[in-house]
Design an enzyme around this catalytic site. Sequence first.
Site, PDB file in Angstrom:
ATOM      1  N   HIS A   1       0.787  -1.234   0.000  1.00  0.00           N
ATOM      2  CA  HIS A   1       0.000   0.000   0.000  1.00  0.00           C
ATOM      3  C   HIS A   1       0.816   1.279   0.000  1.00  0.00           C
ATOM      4  CE1 HIS A   1      -4.211  -1.311   0.382  1.00  0.00           C
ATOM      5  NE2 HIS A   1      -3.689  -2.384   0.937  1.00  0.00           N
TER       6      HIS A   1
ATOM      7  N   LYS B   1      -8.888  14.250   4.126  1.00  0.00           N
ATOM      8  CA  LYS B   1      -8.111  13.008   4.144  1.00  0.00           C
ATOM      9  C   LYS B   1      -7.224  13.073   5.381  1.00  0.00           C
ATOM     10  CE  LYS B   1      -6.626  14.158  -0.077  1.00  0.00           C
ATOM     11  NZ  LYS B   1      -6.571  13.024  -0.990  1.00  0.00           N
ATOM     12  N   ARG B   2      -6.544  11.984   5.726  1.00  0.00           N
ATOM     13  CA  ARG B   2      -5.622  12.066   6.854  1.00  0.00           C
ATOM     14  C   ARG B   2      -4.620  13.209   6.625  1.00  0.00           C
ATOM     15  NH1 ARG B   2      -5.822   8.077  11.038  1.00  0.00           N
ATOM     16  NH2 ARG B   2      -3.950   9.171  11.730  1.00  0.00           N
TER      17      ARG B   2
ATOM     18  N   LYS C   1       0.718  14.420   1.780  1.00  0.00           N
ATOM     19  CA  LYS C   1      -0.542  14.835   1.146  1.00  0.00           C
ATOM     20  C   LYS C   1      -0.619  16.354   0.945  1.00  0.00           C
ATOM     21  CE  LYS C   1      -3.227  10.873   2.938  1.00  0.00           C
ATOM     22  NZ  LYS C   1      -4.009  10.289   1.822  1.00  0.00           N
TER      23      LYS C   1
ATOM     24  N   THR D   1      -8.344   6.956  -2.726  1.00  0.00           N
ATOM     25  CA  THR D   1      -9.677   6.485  -3.090  1.00  0.00           C
ATOM     26  C   THR D   1     -10.684   7.616  -2.966  1.00  0.00           C
ATOM     27  OG1 THR D   1      -9.892   5.628  -0.834  1.00  0.00           O
ATOM     28  CG2 THR D   1      -9.400   4.034  -2.589  1.00  0.00           C
TER      29      THR D   1
ATOM     30  N   LYS E   1     -14.183   8.941  -5.098  1.00  0.00           N
ATOM     31  CA  LYS E   1     -15.492   9.280  -4.526  1.00  0.00           C
ATOM     32  C   LYS E   1     -15.974  10.632  -5.047  1.00  0.00           C
ATOM     33  CE  LYS E   1     -13.937   7.064  -0.259  1.00  0.00           C
ATOM     34  NZ  LYS E   1     -13.299   7.373   1.048  1.00  0.00           N
TER      35      LYS E   1
END
Length: 854
Positions: free
Chosen positions: A397, A590-591, A596, A701, A705
């Site tokens: 992952h 998101k986290r 990120k 992901t 969405k």
Amino acid sequence: MENRRHHKRTFTGYGPNDMKKELSKWRPEVVELWEKCSVPEAIDKETFQKSFIRHVNTTLARSIYNVDNFSAYQATAHAVRDRLIQRWNETQQIHTERDQKRVYYLSLEFLLGRSLDNALLNLGLKDAFGEGVKELGFKMEDILGQEVDAALGNGGLGRLAACYMDSLATLCYPAWGYGVRYTYGIFQQKIVDGYQDEFPDYWLNFDNPWELPRVDIVVDVKFGGHVNKITEGDTVRHEWVGGETVQAVAYDVPIPGYGVKNCINIRLWSSKPRRKFDLGKFNAGEYDQAVQEQMKAEFLTAVLYPNDNHMVGKELRLKQQYFWVAASLYDMWVEVRRFKKSQRDWNEFPDQVAIQLNDTHPTLAIVELQRILVDEERLGWDEAWEIVTNTFAFTNHTVLPEAMEKWPVPTMSQLLPRHIQIIFDLNLFFLQKVEKFAPGDRDFLARLSIIEESTPQYVRMAHLAIVGSHRVNGVAKLHSKLIKETIFKDFVRFYGPDKFENKTNGITPRRWLHQANPKLSELISETLGHKDWLKDLSLLKKLEESVNDKEFRRRWIAVKHSNKVRLADYIRDVMDIDVNPNALFDVQVKRIHEYKRQFMNILGVIHHYNNIKSMSPEKMRNVVPRVVIFGGKAAPGYYIAKLVIKLINSVASVVNKDTNIQDLLKVIFIPDYNVSVAEIIVPASDISQHISTAGTEASGTSNMKFVLNGGLILGTVDGANIEIHEEIGDDNIFMFGHLAEQVEDLRYAHRYRDVTMDPHLNAVIKDIESGSFGEARIFAPLINTLTFGKDYYLISDDFGSYLDAQKLVEEAYKNEKDWAKKSILCTANMGKFSSDRAIKEYAESIWGTVPVEV
Ligand SMILES: *Cc1c(COP(=O)(O)O)cnc(C)c1O
């Protein structure tokens, strides 16, 4: 064998043949009664209402005068649960009867969210039940709002497991999930004075109707002790003895498929003390101490580790992993015993069972199966290993170095003395083969070794997972390519490329469109004239034909607007801030993680804010009003990520009360981002940001969405963004930034050369340092990541093109008609990203399983 001898497992055998035989012994009246009493497949309103009232009276022990929304939720949930259990039973019976190959999905996280709405929709009961509760004086919406999320996961990895279970059920695969029943899920986040505060998520405070406790299914799991080597003639065997034993109790979570009768299972293990305890201590009058020792066992599954993409080497975490894996394998072993009874050869085992490892967390299952086969079933080493490797497959992952799991050999030796022996033996045999492949190449050998030769030594879990699996996959095209070229490069050289595959992630359209966005779902079904798209997402393609239909576009825009109003209402409820639903909703949820780059987003917001402030009133009229929405949890020990949250909130408190910029900019940090909150946010976004440094986000992901719900993406050339771009085309996505192949050189430049900073970025940093957003010293460590920290995530390299892309977003949004077209084309072209597609690929090319429909 010793730890097996104590098990309290009684195999009740739900095989229909056994049951028929059993029933035939009974008197016919009994059989008739049995059949009459099984719960009817209620679809009508009245049957539901009867069931509701019965549960209020008996399950909840309440009177009709004493039913609040929460009791109404419980009664509705129990009425649904009755139907789920029936489907669960039928599914298990048929899967046992057919005896097809089964898939076991091992995941340390299942981020399920709420279950009631999902179950109602999947069972097709929503309308009948909605009418039913209405007549009883309740609103379905209020009832659904009572449920707490099952938040047994951190982020994407856990939510992926949940989407995959939905697809496995819907596609009728004979599959089970195995996980841990944490007493505390991911912490609840509150924002206090702009900082993240964590609160325990004691989600089982009230009865949980979505689990079936299996008090009869108890497995002993052993830790510690020592290994006896026993020589019998010319064979040697090993016996693992002594140590402590913890019991694993099973809790089953039914997962209903959509539009089918199949209902699969996630079995979650909870630890509990053994009933027997240290009699020596008891007799010596140390009763309290003896009890205390027992209590420790319960602690094992108490809490989910709150780190996303980051390895924290706590011994308790390793214990959780083995506990879960040992209980799950033993449970599968019940199946295996069935298998043994049928006198088939052990070599056929991989034809009966496929085990998928969701990341390296369950890698000890590989060692445990080898141990069972060699030590307990007395198979030869090589024969056992052949079976093991043909059974397991491994999903990687991440490529982030800090996320790579490795455990100190001394810790593992203490906890799992036999397993560490097996690991060393496996490594020895593996390296012998490597040595033959590349004679004399010591570096190659050291790089491939399962053991890292440091002081102390470490077990590299990813290496163990690769060596013990027949397939390894990444989760998006770019990521699967990168693992082959970087972290697993040497393995590709040794095994050849065929062992490594890509399985691009997917999401379930049932939860992420039909449930989260009922109005859009209805508009789509009406336009296409069917609901089949919910089971075959590629059918959305036909929406393209309506893109020039003005009325259709008007309705499309109206749905988006009403979802924005819904989100604005939510923001008012939880934060007491008003936002304008006509503004552009720009979302990053998101986290919180450096890779990120939420930091880059908020730096961009500051730039935008200063820009507006410098404008004349005429120029301001050209600015598109914008609401920038953030959400996400930071790991409690992740200092820099927590500072990013503080900076966002500090900027928000300045911007949101600045009347000089009118209503042109609002900054919102929505607290406690989770699945249920995502279901409100995702349908309401105009643009969402997926702006990781190229090469760092394996797939993502939430990008899927948002686009499925007609939200456009502002993103980097990373993870699944790339494949989304391929599907929806250049005109419907805003891509920017450097490419993965440039990252190494850019980092090198930051490290060894004087890189001049982007002037816009420099101005923003100066602004923060001048105290515009509160005390500058608070943010110094964050700013240092860009300077002294050599800007590892390359914010300065991408900042210019990021601002340019934001400008393009703003211009495009001004044209409502074209924006609506883009939005429609986004949804229309998302067929590929259904988790159904992903699961079919796994089933066909890795597991070799076929559907068995009830
Ligand atoms: C989908 C989802 C994620 C994953 O988001 P990414 O942006 O892909 O990292 C995380 N948390 C929740 C609650 C989700 O629903």
